[in-house]
Motif scaffolding. Structure first.
Motif, PDB file in Angstrom:
ATOM      1  N   GLN A  72      10.363  12.972  42.676  1.00 57.48           N
ATOM      2  CA  GLN A  72      10.494  12.173  41.761  1.00 57.48           C
ATOM      3  C   GLN A  72       9.176  12.088  40.816  1.00 57.48           C
ATOM      4  OE1 GLN A  72      12.291   8.833  43.606  1.00 57.48           O
ATOM      5  NE2 GLN A  72      14.374   9.799  43.432  1.00 57.48           N
ATOM      6  N   ALA A  73       8.028  11.843  41.513  1.00 53.70           N
ATOM      7  CA  ALA A  73       6.804  11.796  40.942  1.00 53.70           C
ATOM      8  C   ALA A  73       6.345  13.109  40.296  1.00 53.70           C
ATOM      9  CB  ALA A  73       5.720  11.365  42.221  1.00 53.70           C
ATOM     10  N   THR A  74       6.694  14.194  40.764  1.00 55.16           N
ATOM     11  CA  THR A  74       6.460  15.438  40.153  1.00 55.16           C
ATOM     12  C   THR A  74       7.188  15.701  38.788  1.00 55.16           C
ATOM     13  OG1 THR A  74       6.055  16.554  42.191  1.00 55.16           O
ATOM     14  CG2 THR A  74       6.661  17.902  40.494  1.00 55.16           C
TER      15      THR A  74
ATOM     16  N   PRO B  98      27.750   9.257  51.002  1.00 56.22           N
ATOM     17  CA  PRO B  98      27.761   9.633  49.555  1.00 56.22           C
ATOM     18  C   PRO B  98      26.132   8.742  49.039  1.00 56.22           C
ATOM     19  CG  PRO B  98      29.621   8.810  50.228  1.00 56.22           C
ATOM     20  CD  PRO B  98      28.639   8.573  51.523  1.00 56.22           C
ATOM     21  N   THR B  99      25.588   7.728  49.681  1.00 59.87           N
ATOM     22  CA  THR B  99      24.441   7.182  49.232  1.00 59.87           C
ATOM     23  C   THR B  99      23.276   8.164  49.515  1.00 59.87           C
ATOM     24  OG1 THR B  99      25.368   4.873  49.880  1.00 59.87           O
ATOM     25  CG2 THR B  99      22.838   5.412  49.279  1.00 59.87           C
ATOM     26  N   LEU B 100      23.394   8.773  50.637  1.00 60.36           N
ATOM     27  CA  LEU B 100      22.136   9.692  50.834  1.00 60.36           C
ATOM     28  C   LEU B 100      22.391  10.904  49.922  1.00 60.36           C
ATOM     29  CD1 LEU B 100      20.129  10.753  52.936  1.00 60.36           C
ATOM     30  CD2 LEU B 100      22.162  12.051  54.008  1.00 60.36           C
ATOM     31  N   LEU B 101      23.467  11.532  49.666  1.00 61.58           N
ATOM     32  CA  LEU B 101      23.521  12.585  48.636  1.00 61.58           C
ATOM     33  C   LEU B 101      23.193  12.240  47.203  1.00 61.58           C
ATOM     34  CD1 LEU B 101      26.760  14.117  49.916  1.00 61.58           C
ATOM     35  CD2 LEU B 101      24.516  14.651  50.851  1.00 61.58           C
ATOM     36  N   ALA B 102      23.417  10.935  46.936  1.00 59.57           N
ATOM     37  CA  ALA B 102      23.068  10.524  45.542  1.00 59.57           C
ATOM     38  C   ALA B 102      21.422  10.434  45.523  1.00 59.57           C
ATOM     39  CB  ALA B 102      23.574   8.972  45.380  1.00 59.57           C
ATOM     40  N   SER B 103      20.842  10.094  46.625  1.00 60.63           N
ATOM     41  CA  SER B 103      19.418   9.988  46.599  1.00 60.63           C
ATOM     42  C   SER B 103      18.801  11.510  46.253  1.00 60.63           C
ATOM     43  CB  SER B 103      18.721   9.385  47.692  1.00 60.63           C
ATOM     44  OG  SER B 103      19.164  10.143  49.085  1.00 60.63           O
ATOM     45  N   PHE B 104      19.762  12.371  46.916  1.00 61.36           N
ATOM     46  CA  PHE B 104      18.845  13.697  46.595  1.00 61.36           C
ATOM     47  C   PHE B 104      19.117  14.229  45.262  1.00 61.36           C
ATOM     48  CE2 PHE B 104      18.876  13.766  51.444  1.00 61.36           C
ATOM     49  CZ  PHE B 104      17.674  14.491  51.661  1.00 61.36           C
ATOM     50  N   ARG B 105      20.581  13.812  44.879  1.00 60.58           N
ATOM     51  CA  ARG B 105      20.826  14.382  43.449  1.00 60.58           C
ATOM     52  C   ARG B 105      19.695  13.823  42.418  1.00 60.58           C
ATOM     53  NH1 ARG B 105      26.306  13.346  45.222  1.00 60.58           N
ATOM     54  NH2 ARG B 105      27.110  15.620  45.847  1.00 60.58           N
ATOM     55  N   ARG B 106      19.271  12.411  42.562  1.00 61.92           N
ATOM     56  CA  ARG B 106      18.362  11.887  41.778  1.00 61.92           C
ATOM     57  C   ARG B 106      17.006  12.790  41.747  1.00 61.92           C
ATOM     58  NH1 ARG B 106      20.600   7.133  43.725  1.00 61.92           N
ATOM     59  NH2 ARG B 106      18.770   6.764  45.325  1.00 61.92           N
ATOM     60  N   ALA B 107      16.613  13.131  42.920  1.00 64.03           N
ATOM     61  CA  ALA B 107      15.630  13.953  42.972  1.00 64.03           C
ATOM     62  C   ALA B 107      15.716  15.324  42.673  1.00 64.03           C
ATOM     63  CB  ALA B 107      15.237  13.752  44.457  1.00 64.03           C
TER      64      ALA B 107
ATOM     65  N   ALA C 152      10.403  10.796  31.671  1.00 70.80           N
ATOM     66  CA  ALA C 152       9.326  10.259  32.933  1.00 70.80           C
ATOM     67  C   ALA C 152       9.778   8.814  33.184  1.00 70.80           C
ATOM     68  CB  ALA C 152       8.167  10.507  32.259  1.00 70.80           C
ATOM     69  N   ARG C 153      10.091   7.719  32.322  1.00 63.66           N
ATOM     70  CA  ARG C 153      10.390   6.775  32.539  1.00 63.66           C
ATOM     71  C   ARG C 153      11.569   6.534  33.685  1.00 63.66           C
ATOM     72  NH1 ARG C 153      10.596   4.953  27.985  1.00 63.66           N
ATOM     73  NH2 ARG C 153       8.563   4.447  27.700  1.00 63.66           N
ATOM     74  N   LYS C 154      12.599   7.400  33.375  1.00 61.30           N
ATOM     75  CA  LYS C 154      13.651   7.371  34.546  1.00 61.30           C
ATOM     76  C   LYS C 154      13.382   7.685  35.835  1.00 61.30           C
ATOM     77  CE  LYS C 154      18.434   9.199  34.881  1.00 61.30           C
ATOM     78  NZ  LYS C 154      19.298  10.232  34.279  1.00 61.30           N
ATOM     79  N   SER C 155      12.692   8.798  35.809  1.00 59.69           N
ATOM     80  CA  SER C 155      12.064   9.297  37.172  1.00 59.69           C
ATOM     81  C   SER C 155      11.131   8.270  38.025  1.00 59.69           C
ATOM     82  CB  SER C 155      11.348  10.687  37.149  1.00 59.69           C
ATOM     83  OG  SER C 155      11.992  11.645  36.370  1.00 59.69           O
ATOM     84  N   LEU C 156      10.200   7.401  37.147  1.00 58.54           N
ATOM     85  CA  LEU C 156       9.408   6.517  37.965  1.00 58.54           C
ATOM     86  C   LEU C 156      10.284   5.545  38.240  1.00 58.54           C
ATOM     87  CD1 LEU C 156       6.336   6.450  35.285  1.00 58.54           C
ATOM     88  CD2 LEU C 156       6.360   7.336  37.443  1.00 58.54           C
ATOM     89  N   HIS C 157      11.476   5.173  37.400  1.00 57.29           N
ATOM     90  CA  HIS C 157      12.267   4.044  37.764  1.00 57.29           C
ATOM     91  C   HIS C 157      12.951   4.219  39.068  1.00 57.29           C
ATOM     92  CE1 HIS C 157      15.011   0.459  37.397  1.00 57.29           C
ATOM     93  NE2 HIS C 157      16.132   1.407  37.567  1.00 57.29           N
ATOM     94  N   GLU C 158      13.483   5.503  39.198  1.00 56.33           N
ATOM     95  CA  GLU C 158      14.027   5.981  40.309  1.00 56.33           C
ATOM     96  C   GLU C 158      13.091   6.181  41.674  1.00 56.33           C
ATOM     97  OE1 GLU C 158      15.668   9.899  39.298  1.00 56.33           O
ATOM     98  OE2 GLU C 158      17.360   9.076  38.428  1.00 56.33           O
TER      99      GLU C 158
END
Length: 412
Positions: free
Chosen positions: A205-207, A265-274, A220-226
């Motif tokens: 997410q930082a990348t 589902p929560t775990l997969l969502a975190s990978f999708r956000r990345a 970028a703001r969305k990625s920083l929020h995540e």
């Protein structure tokens, strides 16, 4: 040196006492009137029988034979055979019973008592008084032998108790070391899976935020929020893990439930956000898993997807859960490089294998012939004993499956 000197003093005192008793017994006449001084025969018997007493610990049978012969010669030499005259034989009988095997000691003591009785009856004058002396002479060595056997048994019992205590202490120490080692490995696995997963997502997410910082500030703001959410989740999980380690006894605060497939589902969502597209497929009827196996299944999926994010060089991965009557097969595949090119040996694959083995299953990890990397684990599914529990967990599993599939339109 002190113990050896004390033993020598005790030995000298015992020998002197036996010598004095022999001389006292030598002054007794047949009519029980004492002589004015011990005769030469009394000195001879006392010197010979007491001179061998210090050797009774190393050669008790030989010393008993010498002291018995001295007792047999008492009557032919003109002395009265009494228990105090054969005091060296009594002392030797005790030592023989202490240091010799039971059958050998019993035979030797009976033989010695028989010889003394026979000598008194053969060479002495038959009378009731003579018979009573003979009974006393026979009884004293036998009683000494019984006392020696009792002391030997007590020593053996105390030695056995000490040996059992020593072994128990050694076993407790070994068991404590083994449990500490197992606990350290378990903690290392948990921290590795937790830190590797969250740091990998935070790095991704930082990348993304750095890449879009100038051209697409909203992205970028969305990625920083995540990223804030990811680091917050990492802190919460780390705090829960450390809190679990701080628990002591029954007074500890209750820990949060360990993650399982219900949180997939929560775990997969975190990978999708990345940025990793994950598709999920489940086959068969979902069955309830014990907490340990459920945690193992969750951690294997988590670590496998973390490795895809870090090493595969691809933007997609596939997770498959195949439920059968006695096992569940978890498969994570990707179309990346097919290897895990880390600069130094890591512990991700090792930890997954250890988890699978500890849960009673096994795991395979390696490159695929068609390209990419494969992680496949088979974990046991115990037979359900509670139908209501099976139905409840099955509903949860199907809900998790539906949520995961709903989030990914190209589920194969």
């Amino acid at each position: 040196m002190t113990d050896r000197g004390g033993a020598r003093r005790r030995e000298a005192a015992l020998t002197a006492t036996a010598f004095a008793l022999c001389l006292v017994g030598g002054v007794v006449r047949v009519d029980d009137t004492p002589l004015s001084s011990p005769p030469a025969a009394a000195y001879l018997i006392a010197v010979v029988s007491c001179a061998v007493l210090p050797l009774r610990h190393r050669a008790p049978l030989a010393v008993l034979a010498v002291t018995t012969v001295c007792g047999v010669l008492v009557v032919p030499l003109g002395l009265v055979l009494t228990p105090i005259v054969v005091a060296p034989a009594v002392v030797t009988a005790y030592s023989l019973a202490v240091h010799t095997e039971r059958r050998t000691a019993s035979a030797a003591l009976l033989a010695s008592a028989g010889l003394l009785a026979a000598a008194n009856l053969v060479f002495g004058t038959p009378s009731w008084e003579q018979a009573s002396r003979t009974g006393a002479v026979v009884a004293f060595p036998l009683v000494a032998g019984v006392l020696g056997r009792s002391a030997r048994n007590r020593r053996a019992y105390l030695a056995a108790v000490e040996e059992r205590a020593r072994r128990a202490e050694k076993d407790r120490e070994s068991e404590a070391r083994r449990r500490v080692a197992e606990e350290r490995v378990r903690i290392a696995r948990e921290l590795h899976d937790l830190v590797a997963h969250q740091i990998t997502l935070a790095n991704a997410q930082a990348t993304v935020a750095a890449h879009f910082f100038d051209t697409r500030p909203e992205q970028a703001r969305k990625s920083l929020h995540e990223l804030v959410g990811t680091t917050g989740d990492a802190l919460n999980e780390l705090r829960a893990t450390v809190g679990l380690l701080r628990q002591t006894g029954d007074t500890a605060e209750p820990a949060e439930p360990a993650p399982g497939l219900s949180r997939l589902p929560t775990l997969l969502a975190s990978f999708r956000r990345a940025g990793l597209e994950v598709s999920v497929r489940q086959e068969g009827t979902v069955s309830p898993l014990p907490p340990g196996v459920d945690l193992t299944a969750y951690r294997i999926v988590q670590e496998a997807l973390t490795n895809v994010t870090k090493h595969a060089g691809t933007g997609s991965a596939r997770v498959s859960l195949s439920w059968e009557r006695e096992r569940v097969t978890i498969t994570v595949t990707d179309d990346g490089a097919g290897t895990v090119p880390v600069p130094a040996p890591g512990y991700g694959l090792i930890g997954m294998r250890e988890r699978a083995t500890a849960a009673g299953g096994h795991l395979f990890a390696g490159g695929r012939a068609e390209g990419g990397f494969l992680v496949s684990a088979e974990l046991p599914v115990p037979p359900a004993k509670d139908t209501a529990r099976r139905d409840g967990r099955g509903t949860t599993g199907r809900t998790a499956e539906g949520t995961a599939d709903e989030g990914d339109g190209d589920t194969p």
